[in-house]
Structure formats: structure tokens, C-alpha cells
Design a protein around this motif. Structure first.
Motif, PDB file in Angstrom:
ATOM      1  N   ALA A   1       0.737  -1.513   0.217  1.00  0.00           N
ATOM      2  CA  ALA A   1      -0.098   0.125   0.060  1.00  0.00           C
ATOM      3  C   ALA A   1       0.891   1.095   0.217  1.00  0.00           C
ATOM      4  N   MET A   2       2.069   1.198   0.204  1.00  0.00           N
ATOM      5  CA  MET A   2       2.880   2.371   0.154  1.00  0.00           C
ATOM      6  C   MET A   2       3.174   3.014  -1.179  1.00  0.00           C
ATOM      7  N   LEU A   3       3.025   2.040  -2.250  1.00  0.00           N
ATOM      8  CA  LEU A   3       3.580   2.432  -3.339  1.00  0.00           C
ATOM      9  C   LEU A   3       2.279   2.395  -4.773  1.00  0.00           C
ATOM     10  N   GLY A   4       2.155   3.476  -4.957  1.00  0.00           N
ATOM     11  CA  GLY A   4       1.132   3.483  -6.257  1.00  0.00           C
ATOM     12  C   GLY A   4       1.544   3.737  -7.728  1.00  0.00           C
ATOM     13  N   ALA A   5       1.156   2.873  -8.411  1.00  0.00           N
ATOM     14  CA  ALA A   5       1.358   3.005  -9.836  1.00  0.00           C
ATOM     15  C   ALA A   5       0.185   2.953 -10.854  1.00  0.00           C
ATOM     16  N   VAL A   6      -0.062   4.078 -11.531  1.00  0.00           N
ATOM     17  CA  VAL A   6      -1.513   4.127 -12.320  1.00  0.00           C
ATOM     18  C   VAL A   6      -0.752   4.378 -13.738  1.00  0.00           C
ATOM     19  N   PRO A   7      -1.531   4.118 -14.794  1.00  0.00           N
ATOM     20  CA  PRO A   7      -1.193   3.913 -16.001  1.00  0.00           C
ATOM     21  C   PRO A   7      -0.886   5.484 -16.469  1.00  0.00           C
ATOM     22  N   ALA A   8      -0.045   5.691 -17.398  1.00  0.00           N
ATOM     23  CA  ALA A   8       0.542   7.062 -17.241  1.00  0.00           C
ATOM     24  C   ALA A   8      -0.292   7.712 -18.579  1.00  0.00           C
ATOM     25  N   PRO A   9      -0.820   8.944 -18.440  1.00  0.00           N
ATOM     26  CA  PRO A   9      -1.380   9.641 -19.614  1.00  0.00           C
ATOM     27  C   PRO A   9      -0.507   9.820 -20.713  1.00  0.00           C
ATOM     28  N   ALA A  10      -1.333   9.921 -21.978  1.00  0.00           N
ATOM     29  CA  ALA A  10      -0.598  10.220 -23.234  1.00  0.00           C
ATOM     30  C   ALA A  10      -0.190  11.501 -23.205  1.00  0.00           C
ATOM     31  N   MET A  11       0.471  12.158 -22.516  1.00  0.00           N
ATOM     32  CA  MET A  11       1.056  13.433 -22.705  1.00  0.00           C
ATOM     33  C   MET A  11       2.471  13.716 -22.385  1.00  0.00           C
ATOM     34  N   ALA A  12       3.167  13.154 -23.023  1.00  0.00           N
ATOM     35  CA  ALA A  12       4.668  13.239 -22.728  1.00  0.00           C
ATOM     36  C   ALA A  12       4.890  14.652 -22.843  1.00  0.00           C
ATOM     37  N   ALA A  13       5.884  15.165 -22.035  1.00  0.00           N
ATOM     38  CA  ALA A  13       6.605  16.361 -22.145  1.00  0.00           C
ATOM     39  C   ALA A  13       6.959  16.561 -23.555  1.00  0.00           C
ATOM     40  N   ALA A  14       6.753  17.886 -23.942  1.00  0.00           N
ATOM     41  CA  ALA A  14       7.268  18.330 -25.573  1.00  0.00           C
ATOM     42  C   ALA A  14       8.773  18.012 -25.732  1.00  0.00           C
ATOM     43  N   GLY A  15       9.161  17.253 -26.665  1.00  0.00           N
ATOM     44  CA  GLY A  15      10.655  17.025 -27.013  1.00  0.00           C
ATOM     45  C   GLY A  15      11.331  16.093 -25.485  1.00  0.00           C
ATOM     46  N   LEU A  16      10.634  15.563 -24.703  1.00  0.00           N
ATOM     47  CA  LEU A  16      11.175  14.828 -23.941  1.00  0.00           C
ATOM     48  C   LEU A  16      11.566  13.451 -24.202  1.00  0.00           C
ATOM     49  N   THR A  17      13.015  13.008 -24.250  1.00  0.00           N
ATOM     50  CA  THR A  17      13.302  11.537 -24.173  1.00  0.00           C
ATOM     51  C   THR A  17      13.672  10.985 -23.192  1.00  0.00           C
ATOM     52  N   ARG A  18      12.992   9.610 -22.974  1.00  0.00           N
ATOM     53  CA  ARG A  18      12.971   8.959 -21.671  1.00  0.00           C
ATOM     54  C   ARG A  18      14.215   7.815 -22.109  1.00  0.00           C
ATOM     55  N   PRO A  19      15.007   7.943 -20.904  1.00  0.00           N
ATOM     56  CA  PRO A  19      16.190   6.854 -20.951  1.00  0.00           C
ATOM     57  C   PRO A  19      15.516   5.565 -20.776  1.00  0.00           C
ATOM     58  N   PRO A  20      16.243   4.591 -21.207  1.00  0.00           N
ATOM     59  CA  PRO A  20      15.727   3.169 -20.803  1.00  0.00           C
ATOM     60  C   PRO A  20      15.661   3.043 -19.217  1.00  0.00           C
ATOM     61  N   ARG A  21      14.707   2.122 -18.797  1.00  0.00           N
ATOM     62  CA  ARG A  21      14.490   1.882 -17.741  1.00  0.00           C
ATOM     63  C   ARG A  21      15.653   0.788 -17.084  1.00  0.00           C
ATOM     64  N   LEU A  22      15.998   0.831 -15.753  1.00  0.00           N
ATOM     65  CA  LEU A  22      17.047   0.095 -15.218  1.00  0.00           C
ATOM     66  C   LEU A  22      16.346  -1.457 -14.997  1.00  0.00           C
ATOM     67  N   ARG A  23      17.531  -2.441 -15.354  1.00  0.00           N
ATOM     68  CA  ARG A  23      16.822  -3.948 -15.024  1.00  0.00           C
ATOM     69  C   ARG A  23      18.119  -4.497 -14.392  1.00  0.00           C
ATOM     70  N   GLN A  24      17.775  -5.624 -13.734  1.00  0.00           N
ATOM     71  CA  GLN A  24      18.584  -6.277 -12.837  1.00  0.00           C
ATOM     72  C   GLN A  24      19.686  -6.722 -13.702  1.00  0.00           C
ATOM     73  N   GLY A  25      20.996  -6.767 -13.354  1.00  0.00           N
ATOM     74  CA  GLY A  25      22.026  -6.920 -13.818  1.00  0.00           C
ATOM     75  C   GLY A  25      22.769  -6.046 -14.683  1.00  0.00           C
ATOM     76  N   ASP A  26      21.839  -4.798 -14.863  1.00  0.00           N
ATOM     77  CA  ASP A  26      22.512  -3.613 -15.927  1.00  0.00           C
ATOM     78  C   ASP A  26      23.801  -3.223 -15.324  1.00  0.00           C
ATOM     79  N   THR A  27      24.619  -2.820 -16.057  1.00  0.00           N
ATOM     80  CA  THR A  27      25.981  -2.167 -15.814  1.00  0.00           C
ATOM     81  C   THR A  27      25.776  -0.649 -15.672  1.00  0.00           C
ATOM     82  N   VAL A  28      26.010  -0.193 -14.542  1.00  0.00           N
ATOM     83  CA  VAL A  28      25.891   1.242 -14.399  1.00  0.00           C
ATOM     84  C   VAL A  28      27.286   1.924 -13.976  1.00  0.00           C
ATOM     85  N   GLY A  29      27.444   3.441 -14.277  1.00  0.00           N
ATOM     86  CA  GLY A  29      28.794   3.872 -13.979  1.00  0.00           C
ATOM     87  C   GLY A  29      28.650   4.712 -12.789  1.00  0.00           C
ATOM     88  N   LEU A  30      29.979   4.696 -12.125  1.00  0.00           N
ATOM     89  CA  LEU A  30      30.057   5.741 -10.999  1.00  0.00           C
ATOM     90  C   LEU A  30      31.079   6.695 -11.315  1.00  0.00           C
TER      91      LEU A  30
END
Length: 348
Positions: A19-48
Motif C-alpha cells: 500500500a505504500m506505493l502506487g502506479a497508475v497508467p501514465a497519460p498520453a501527455m509526454a512532455a514536449a521533446g522529452l526523451t525517456r532513457p531506458p529503465r534499469l533492469r537487474q544485471g545492468d552495468t551502471v557507471g560511478l
């Protein structure tokens, strides 16, 4: 208006989060010109990276690596991660080269700052934004990393996350918020945690509302000192219609007053749809302050006349647990309730 008890996230239920976290379907209203990076997945390599201050204890770097590993990710250190140049983590060219290399490397899926400090603004002219723009991936961090967040919002056009640094404590509060945004692509509502003090009236987690109501706009912001230092430079995005979120640390009220005055005189505050002031850690006056303004009074003087929704007390800043706020995404803030609701996912 003040809020006493509130769950840190609300919304529809999401499998595995309760109950602490909610996820609802995102509306089709992406910010103009905004690119979304790929989501993180288990095992991904990330830089420090350390684009600002240095970490003086190798053990602390080990803890940061172990923290990233505990997320199910594979941390890879930047070439100059352990360098030192005065109070900086290597010379400007080397710190910039580390950022450029991480975004150019196709194996790296996201980039975490180990810590903040000071120095990100020094490397902005040295960043290869043509390459960065072609390789959208999440940049994660806060404090001085604000300079990179704002420059990316102005020059790169993709989402970054104002959230804990790799060396932060990453309690369940912070981790659940980050996982929802960066791994699950959720659109949660952020609200302050429930207070559990032994008091008749709770003080922890309360807000102060300077302008009631609900508003929408794209999230932009970060550390107020860093933002103010970038005024008049080409590294700031357009704040028109934005929801500005700001926080700070170890700044006396008159300094917050000075910086908000700078934003006002530059026309930034007058462009906004809403303002959320988060936590200001150790921001009381030094010594006796009889007749002086409190932080809340300074904020009231600057935010109330704007006539837009505005509140103080959001759970982000130099604190142990905080929201993960994605810059650039459309959000809705309720200044009366003290909430920020994402209206679209931050990742693809």
C-alpha cells in the motif's frame, strides 16, 4: 496549512510494493521533446562518477559500490574515480572526460554520482552534449549534481533523477522511491512519511502551504545555491510553466532570501506554475537572531505573492531519506495536501 500524518507514497497498488506505493497508467501527455532513457533492469552495468568533490576514504567508495550491487546492478568505476585535485575529484578535464565516457559507452545503462560537493559547474563547457544527447541514460544524484541535471535539461533533452547519491544511506524509503521511478516506470504520488514521534501533535513530516491549490507542469530544480550560481549562463532550461523544486543545506535565512531574490529579479519565479521547497538542513541563523526572519518567513515573503500553489517541507534534500524526482517529466502538485504526483513515467 500543515500536514501531520501522511504516507510517503499514495496511489493505486503495485505488485510487490504494497500500500505504500502506487502506479497508475501514465497519460498520453509526454512532455514536449522529452526523451525517456531506458529503465534499469537487474544485471545492468551502471557507471560511478565523481564530477565534483572527492571521496577521501577508499572504504567509502567500497560501500558505494556495494550499495549499487545490492540494487542488483553492476557498478563500473570511472577512470578517474579515485583522483584528487585540491578539493575536487581530479582536474576539470578528467572529471568531464569521465562523464563523457560513461555516456559514450554502450554497455553503461545509467550513471550514478558517488557524491556532490562543488565542481560540476566547472566542467559544463567541457561536456560533449552531442554524444550525451545521442545516448540518453539516467543520471542519478543530488546536491552539486544539480548543475548537471539542469544542464542536461537545457542541452540533452532527456530525463535525469534528483535522488540519493551512490554514497547515500539508501534506506527502504529512498530505495522504494527510486525503484518505482527508475526500474518500474511507475507514476507514484510522493508525500511525506507518517510521523511517529512521542507527541500529542506530530511535528515530523509537516508542511507549510504558502499558496493553496493544485497545479501541473514539468519538474525542474535541485539545490538552490547551485541553481542561483547558474543564473545568466546558457546551462539553465526554460522554467516557463514549470514546477520548481528546491532544497539546500547549511544556508542562513538571509542567504536563502538573497538567492530567491536573485531568481525573482531574473524573472524565474514569475514564470512558474508551482514551487515546492524541500528540506533545508542546518539552515537556522548563526548565533542570536532576535528580530531576524525565520526560513519559513523568508519563503512566505517570496512565494505567497506569486499567487501560485507553493509549499515547504517536501521530503527531498540533504536528508537520510528522500523522493526520487525526475527532471523534465510532467507532474501535478497539491500544495494544500503537500504532494507531488508524476503524470508520466521517467523511463521507457
Amino acid at each position: 496549512m500543515q500536514m501531520d500524518r501522511r504516507a510517503w507514497m499514495t496511489g493505486a497498488g503495485m505488485a510487490g510494493m504494497g500500500a505504500m506505493l502506487g502506479a497508475v497508467p501514465a497519460p498520453a501527455m509526454a512532455a514536449a521533446g522529452l526523451t525517456r532513457p531506458p529503465r534499469l533492469r537487474q544485471g545492468d552495468t551502471v557507471g560511478l562518477i565523481e564530477p565534483a568533490g572527492f571521496t577521501d576514504d577508499a572504504f567509502d567508495l567500497d560501500l558505494a559500490r556495494e550499495t549499487i550491487t545490492a540494487m542488483g546492478l553492476n557498478p563500473t568505476p570511472a577512470r578517474h574515480l579515485t583522483a584528487r585535485y585540491g578539493y575536487l575529484a581530479g582536474e576539470d578535464a578528467d572529471r568531464a572526460a569521465d562523464v563523457n565516457a560513461m555516456f559514450a559507452d554502450p554497455e553503461v545503462r545509467a550513471v550514478f554520482a558517488v557524491r556532490g560537493g562543488w565542481g560540476c559547474a566547472r566542467i559544463l563547457p567541457l561536456l560533449d552534449f552531442a554524444t550525451i544527447r545521442k545516448n540518453p541514460k539516467l543520471l542519478v544524484g543530488f546536491s552539486d549534481i544539480t548543475a548537471l541535471h539542469l544542464a542536461f535539461a537545457a542541452k540533452a533533452g532527456f530525463t535525469t533523477i534528483h535522488g540519493p547519491n551512490a554514497s547515500s544511506s539508501w534506506g527502504s524509503y529512498s530505495w522504494d522511491a527510486f525503484r518505482a521511478v527508475a526500474f518500474d516506470g511507475a507514476t507514484p504520488t510522493f508525500a511525506n512519511p507518517v510521523g511517529h514521534e512521542d507527541r500529542l501533535v506530530q511535528r515530523a513530516g509537516r508542511i507549510r502551504t504558502f499558496g493553496p491549490g493544485v497545479t501541473r507542469g514539468r519538474l525542474l530544480g535541485g539545490n538552490l545555491t547551485v541553481l542561483a550560481a547558474l543564473m545568466g549562463t546558457p546551462w539553465l532550461p526554460d522554467f516557463s510553466g514549470a514546477i520548481l523544486f528546491i532544497e539546500d543545506v547549511s544556508e542562513q535565512p538571509y542567504r536563502i532570501d538573497r538567492m530567491l531574490t536573485q531568481l525573482s529579479l531574473a524573472g524565474v519565479l514569475g514564470k512558474l506554475a508551482g514551487v515546492v521547497f524541500g528540506q533545508c538542513t542546518d539552515c537556522g541563523p548563526a548565533g542570536a537572531s532576535f528580530g531576524g526572519f525565520t526560513l519559513s518567513e523568508v519563503l512566505q515573503q517570496h512565494l505567497e505573492p506569486l499567487g501560485i500553489p507553493a509549499f515547504q517541507g517536501g521530503q527531498f534534500g540533504h536528508v537520510a531519506n528522500q523522493y526520487s524526482l525526475p527532471l523534465g517529466v510532467q507532474a501535478e502538485m497539491d500544495a494544500t495536501a503537500g504532494t507531488i504526483r508524476l503524470l508520466e513515467p521517467a523511463v521507457a
